[in-house]
Scaffold this motif. Structure first.
Motif, PDB file in Angstrom:
ATOM      1  N   ALA A   1       0.154  -1.044  -0.474  1.00 48.89           N
ATOM      2  CA  ALA A   1      -0.056  -0.212   0.217  1.00 48.89           C
ATOM      3  C   ALA A   1       1.159   1.069  -0.343  1.00 48.89           C
ATOM      4  CB  ALA A   1      -0.765  -0.211   1.176  1.00 48.89           C
ATOM      5  N   SER A   2       0.694   2.878   0.190  1.00 53.90           N
ATOM      6  CA  SER A   2       0.972   3.521  -0.166  1.00 53.90           C
ATOM      7  C   SER A   2       1.519   3.928   1.270  1.00 53.90           C
ATOM      8  CB  SER A   2       0.037   4.432  -0.565  1.00 53.90           C
ATOM      9  OG  SER A   2       0.055   5.059  -2.491  1.00 53.90           O
ATOM     10  N   VAL A   3       1.055   3.652   2.303  1.00 54.84           N
ATOM     11  CA  VAL A   3       1.030   4.189   3.488  1.00 54.84           C
ATOM     12  C   VAL A   3       0.467   3.331   4.503  1.00 54.84           C
ATOM     13  CG1 VAL A   3       1.262   7.006   2.909  1.00 54.84           C
ATOM     14  CG2 VAL A   3      -1.184   5.078   4.241  1.00 54.84           C
ATOM     15  N   ALA A   4       1.577   3.114   5.566  1.00 52.75           N
ATOM     16  CA  ALA A   4       1.229   1.843   6.710  1.00 52.75           C
ATOM     17  C   ALA A   4       0.083   1.884   7.151  1.00 52.75           C
ATOM     18  CB  ALA A   4       2.054   2.483   7.705  1.00 52.75           C
ATOM     19  N   SER A   5      -0.524   3.305   7.448  1.00 54.01           N
ATOM     20  CA  SER A   5      -1.738   3.098   7.788  1.00 54.01           C
ATOM     21  C   SER A   5      -2.790   2.693   7.140  1.00 54.01           C
ATOM     22  CB  SER A   5      -2.791   4.851   7.910  1.00 54.01           C
ATOM     23  OG  SER A   5      -2.592   5.412   6.809  1.00 54.01           O
ATOM     24  N   MET A   6      -3.048   2.682   5.679  1.00 52.62           N
ATOM     25  CA  MET A   6      -3.648   1.329   4.808  1.00 52.62           C
ATOM     26  C   MET A   6      -3.551   0.408   4.909  1.00 52.62           C
ATOM     27  SD  MET A   6      -5.679   1.060   2.842  1.00 52.62           S
ATOM     28  CE  MET A   6      -5.873   2.907   1.111  1.00 52.62           C
ATOM     29  N   ILE A   7      -2.241  -0.471   5.477  1.00 54.30           N
ATOM     30  CA  ILE A   7      -2.477  -2.094   6.039  1.00 54.30           C
ATOM     31  C   ILE A   7      -2.765  -1.822   7.820  1.00 54.30           C
ATOM     32  CG2 ILE A   7      -0.329  -3.972   6.330  1.00 54.30           C
ATOM     33  CD1 ILE A   7      -0.825  -2.911   3.681  1.00 54.30           C
ATOM     34  N   ASP A   8      -2.382  -1.367   8.500  1.00 53.37           N
ATOM     35  CA  ASP A   8      -3.067  -1.048  10.222  1.00 53.37           C
ATOM     36  C   ASP A   8      -4.613  -1.180   9.938  1.00 53.37           C
ATOM     37  OD1 ASP A   8      -2.525  -1.161  12.694  1.00 53.37           O
ATOM     38  OD2 ASP A   8      -2.423   0.911  12.458  1.00 53.37           O
ATOM     39  N   LEU A   9      -5.072  -0.430   9.395  1.00 51.99           N
ATOM     40  CA  LEU A   9      -6.141   0.043   9.944  1.00 51.99           C
ATOM     41  C   LEU A   9      -7.241  -0.761   8.368  1.00 51.99           C
ATOM     42  CD1 LEU A   9      -7.131   3.940   9.780  1.00 51.99           C
ATOM     43  CD2 LEU A   9      -6.384   2.273  11.022  1.00 51.99           C
ATOM     44  N   PHE A  10      -6.961  -1.389   7.599  1.00 55.30           N
ATOM     45  CA  PHE A  10      -8.103  -1.648   6.933  1.00 55.30           C
ATOM     46  C   PHE A  10      -7.002  -3.304   6.457  1.00 55.30           C
ATOM     47  CE2 PHE A  10      -7.499   2.223   5.206  1.00 55.30           C
ATOM     48  CZ  PHE A  10      -9.449   2.469   6.073  1.00 55.30           C
ATOM     49  N   ASN A  11      -6.246  -3.991   6.352  1.00 53.79           N
ATOM     50  CA  ASN A  11      -5.788  -5.137   6.232  1.00 53.79           C
ATOM     51  C   ASN A  11      -5.390  -6.294   7.239  1.00 53.79           C
ATOM     52  OD1 ASN A  11      -5.901  -5.615   3.110  1.00 53.79           O
ATOM     53  ND2 ASN A  11      -5.290  -3.312   3.195  1.00 53.79           N
ATOM     54  N   MET A  12      -5.519  -5.458   8.113  1.00 51.68           N
ATOM     55  CA  MET A  12      -4.681  -7.085   9.450  1.00 51.68           C
ATOM     56  C   MET A  12      -5.358  -8.814   9.651  1.00 51.68           C
ATOM     57  SD  MET A  12      -1.849  -5.377  10.149  1.00 51.68           S
ATOM     58  CE  MET A  12      -1.936  -6.869  10.676  1.00 51.68           C
ATOM     59  N   ASN A  13      -6.889  -7.890   8.826  1.00 54.65           N
ATOM     60  CA  ASN A  13      -7.700  -9.142   8.930  1.00 54.65           C
ATOM     61  C   ASN A  13      -7.794 -10.044   7.904  1.00 54.65           C
ATOM     62  OD1 ASN A  13      -9.674  -8.299  11.082  1.00 54.65           O
ATOM     63  ND2 ASN A  13     -11.274  -7.768   9.570  1.00 54.65           N
ATOM     64  N   ASN A  14      -6.532  -9.096   6.638  1.00 51.23           N
ATOM     65  CA  ASN A  14      -6.461  -9.968   5.846  1.00 51.23           C
ATOM     66  C   ASN A  14      -5.365 -11.026   5.485  1.00 51.23           C
ATOM     67  OD1 ASN A  14      -9.171  -9.086   3.500  1.00 51.23           O
ATOM     68  ND2 ASN A  14      -7.686  -7.286   3.319  1.00 51.23           N
TER      69      ASN A  14
ATOM     70  N   LYS B   1       4.768  -1.047  13.945  1.00 51.13           N
ATOM     71  CA  LYS B   1       6.121  -1.704  13.702  1.00 51.13           C
ATOM     72  C   LYS B   1       5.966  -3.107  14.117  1.00 51.13           C
ATOM     73  CE  LYS B   1       8.073   2.045  11.070  1.00 51.13           C
ATOM     74  NZ  LYS B   1       9.585   2.583  10.522  1.00 51.13           N
ATOM     75  N   GLU B   2       5.973  -2.496  15.952  1.00 52.52           N
ATOM     76  CA  GLU B   2       6.143  -3.723  16.603  1.00 52.52           C
ATOM     77  C   GLU B   2       5.031  -4.851  16.724  1.00 52.52           C
ATOM     78  OE1 GLU B   2       8.280  -5.390  19.232  1.00 52.52           O
ATOM     79  OE2 GLU B   2       9.205  -3.012  18.871  1.00 52.52           O
ATOM     80  N   GLU B   3       3.563  -4.767  16.342  1.00 46.27           N
ATOM     81  CA  GLU B   3       3.153  -5.518  16.329  1.00 46.27           C
ATOM     82  C   GLU B   3       3.591  -6.116  15.068  1.00 46.27           C
ATOM     83  OE1 GLU B   3      -0.334  -3.325  16.040  1.00 46.27           O
ATOM     84  OE2 GLU B   3      -0.535  -2.401  18.248  1.00 46.27           O
ATOM     85  N   LEU B   4       3.861  -5.916  13.980  1.00 43.75           N
ATOM     86  CA  LEU B   4       4.673  -6.662  12.611  1.00 43.75           C
ATOM     87  C   LEU B   4       5.444  -7.927  13.372  1.00 43.75           C
ATOM     88  CD1 LEU B   4       3.710  -4.416   9.831  1.00 43.75           C
ATOM     89  CD2 LEU B   4       2.126  -5.540  10.137  1.00 43.75           C
ATOM     90  N   LYS B   5       6.054  -7.115  13.959  1.00 36.51           N
ATOM     91  CA  LYS B   5       7.147  -7.952  14.679  1.00 36.51           C
ATOM     92  C   LYS B   5       6.950  -9.741  15.571  1.00 36.51           C
ATOM     93  CE  LYS B   5      11.278  -4.821  14.664  1.00 36.51           C
ATOM     94  NZ  LYS B   5      11.286  -3.753  15.549  1.00 36.51           N
ATOM     95  N   GLN B   6       5.809  -9.016  16.328  1.00 31.68           N
ATOM     96  CA  GLN B   6       5.213  -9.422  16.901  1.00 31.68           C
ATOM     97  C   GLN B   6       5.193 -11.020  16.329  1.00 31.68           C
ATOM     98  OE1 GLN B   6       3.111  -7.911  19.966  1.00 31.68           O
ATOM     99  NE2 GLN B   6       4.976  -6.216  21.335  1.00 31.68           N
ATOM    100  N   LYS B   7       4.064 -10.594  15.408  1.00 28.17           N
ATOM    101  CA  LYS B   7       2.949 -10.889  14.490  1.00 28.17           C
ATOM    102  C   LYS B   7       4.115 -11.798  13.821  1.00 28.17           C
ATOM    103  CE  LYS B   7      -0.979  -8.519  15.107  1.00 28.17           C
ATOM    104  NZ  LYS B   7      -2.079  -9.427  15.649  1.00 28.17           N
ATOM    105  N   LYS B   8       5.462 -11.702  13.499  1.00 32.12           N
ATOM    106  CA  LYS B   8       6.616 -12.175  12.386  1.00 32.12           C
ATOM    107  C   LYS B   8       6.324 -12.161  10.917  1.00 32.12           C
ATOM    108  CE  LYS B   8       7.108 -16.153  15.312  1.00 32.12           C
ATOM    109  NZ  LYS B   8       7.574 -17.863  16.078  1.00 32.12           N
ATOM    110  N   ILE B   9       5.975 -10.559  10.671  1.00 34.84           N
ATOM    111  CA  ILE B   9       5.644 -10.359   9.590  1.00 34.84           C
ATOM    112  C   ILE B   9       7.165  -9.210   9.400  1.00 34.84           C
ATOM    113  CG2 ILE B   9       3.957  -8.908   7.958  1.00 34.84           C
ATOM    114  CD1 ILE B   9       1.301 -10.031  10.309  1.00 34.84           C
ATOM    115  N   ARG B  10       7.812  -9.916   8.236  1.00 33.38           N
ATOM    116  CA  ARG B  10       8.340  -8.700   7.754  1.00 33.38           C
ATOM    117  C   ARG B  10       7.452  -7.072   6.754  1.00 33.38           C
ATOM    118  NH1 ARG B  10      13.051 -11.656   4.325  1.00 33.38           N
ATOM    119  NH2 ARG B  10      13.765 -10.469   4.607  1.00 33.38           N
ATOM    120  N   TYR B  11       8.576  -6.536   7.152  1.00 33.53           N
ATOM    121  CA  TYR B  11       7.937  -4.967   6.870  1.00 33.53           C
ATOM    122  C   TYR B  11       8.906  -4.540   5.589  1.00 33.53           C
ATOM    123  CZ  TYR B  11       9.240  -2.848  11.015  1.00 33.53           C
ATOM    124  OH  TYR B  11      10.504  -2.120  12.566  1.00 33.53           O
ATOM    125  N   PHE B  12       8.829  -3.574   4.838  1.00 29.02           N
ATOM    126  CA  PHE B  12      10.142  -2.955   4.522  1.00 29.02           C
ATOM    127  C   PHE B  12       9.714  -1.452   3.754  1.00 29.02           C
ATOM    128  CE2 PHE B  12       9.954  -7.379   3.481  1.00 29.02           C
ATOM    129  CZ  PHE B  12      11.081  -7.677   3.430  1.00 29.02           C
TER     130      PHE B  12
END
Length: 385
Positions: free
Chosen positions: A8-21, A53-64
């Motif tokens: 996505a363009s910005v992190a909030s798009m992932i955070d708010l709309f895509n964690m279920n996906n 970012k910390e939540e992604l790490k805890q869920k073992k999701i690499r981010y770039f």
């Protein structure tokens, strides 16, 4: 293990709309990575991005980090992002890319073109095209040709409102088109939440005698909060309080407008809040004057609370609200209509009750469990398309 990349363009798009996906993909056996701009452009706070970012790490999701801009004319950043993403795809050999937002969608599909020949599948979710009925002609001239071109490199195009679905189905070249009504909301959790109402009222400087009107959204031109502020003097009732939840570049301008109109004491600017559902629960009415939407989550959350609604008569809103059945659909620029609609709700408790009952019934069609089941089917069958 299969690999999927969420872009996505910005992190909030992932955070708010895509964690279920992301959770669905993980349950289906995918290793999931995220690529977006973590450094600028998000509509949430800097602290929220840090926590995310910390939540992604805890869920073992690499981010770039990708320097994807929100401005389509920042060509250098777009090409840099495309180059970085192409390298990322080559290094990780993804099976699936799910991309979001106009520029994020362009960057991802452009980077993925040559890899699709090797079996990479690309899903693009359009969260509301910039071209729509009533949009400025410049939007059609600029964004429509871009979306049409890149639809050729899309295995599945997901649209979240009916207007966009019909347009994409008739005009675009994507292999498959699917209507999925947004990300859904947890109707039961929102409508049955328990918290200390008095404490929250006190925190916001409100009382039980106030008639509380709430809007949620970035403080930007697109969200059009000024029309509601302009309607407050027409109501001539100091017990009507207007809560605006959100951050944005127009904060000072909106505060100045409220001060000049003599209603600054009636307008509460909360900034970014993580407890939107609670603020909705202390409200009497939800007002949503936005100029452009895909399928607004905040409006769905208000329906689930449930609240009567006054909103702009635009794409997305019209999917959710039927005029004088569960709210008012009105011209987005007419403060007189906003004032009259809010006055009707203030004066008529039975009307408020009717709209609340209808909203709670209607929003069940958009429950998150239904949407998640639909996305699970899509992810499970994408390799067969």
């Amino acid at each position: 293990m299969k690999k999927a990349l969420m872009v996505a363009s910005v992190a909030s798009m992932i955070d708010l709309f895509n964690m279920n996906n992301i959770e669905i993909l993980q349950k289906l056996g995918y290793e999931v990575h995220v690529a977006c701009n973590f450094e600028e452009g998000s509509i949430t706070s800097d602290q929220r991005i840090k926590d995310f970012k910390e939540e992604l790490k805890q869920k073992k999701i690499r981010y770039f980090q990708l320097p994807i801009p929100r401005n389509i004319f920042k060509i250098k950043e777009i090409f840099t992002s495309r180059s970085l993403l192409s390298k990322l795809i080559l290094e990780n050999d993804y099976d699936l890319i799910h991309c979001h937002s106009p520029i994020g969608g362009v960057v991802a599909r452009s980077a993925a073109k040559k890899f699709r020949k090797k079996g990479l599948k690309v899903i693009y979710t359009a969260h509301g095209f910039h071209f729509f009925e009533g949009a400025p002609i410049k939007n059609w001239l600029l964004f429509f040709p871009i979306e049409k071109y890149y639809s050729k490199y899309t295995d599945l195009l997901i649209t979240i409102n009916k207007e966009d679905y019909e347009l994409s189905r008739k005009k675009f070249h994507s292999k498959h088109n699917k209507y999925v009504p947004g990300i859904g909301v947890d109707v039961n959790a929102i409508s049955n939440q328990q918290f200390n109402r008095s404490n929250l009222l006190q925190e916001l400087g409100l009382s039980e005698k106030d008639f509380i009107v709430t809007s949620v959204g970035q403080l930007s031109v697109r969200k059009n909060h000024q029309v509601v502020i302009k309607s407050l003097p027409l109501l001539d009732d100091k017990n009507i309080k207007y809560i605006i939840c959100g951050l944005g570049e127009l904060e000072n301008e909106l505060k100045k407008l409220a001060a000049n109109l003599g209603v600054i004491e009636q307008v509460i600017f909360t900034g970014y809040r993580s407890d939107i559902s609670r603020i909705l629960a202390i409200s009497d009415c939800f007002v949503f004057p936005s100029l452009q939407e895909g399928l607004p989550v905040s409006l769905m959350e208000a329906m689930a609370t449930p609240l009567p609604v006054v909103c702009s008569n635009i794409r997305g809103n019209k999917d959710l609200i039927t005029n004088e059945e569960n709210g008012f659909l009105i011209d987005q620029s007419d403060e007189n209509l906003y004032a009259k609609s809010m006055q009707k709700l203030l004066d008529n408790p039975n009307l408020r009750k009717k709209y609340k009952t209808n909203n709670l019934m209607d929003i069940k069609n958009y429950d998150v469990e239904k949407i998640n089941n639909e996305m699970k089917k899509i992810y499970s069958t994408i390799n067969n398309r």
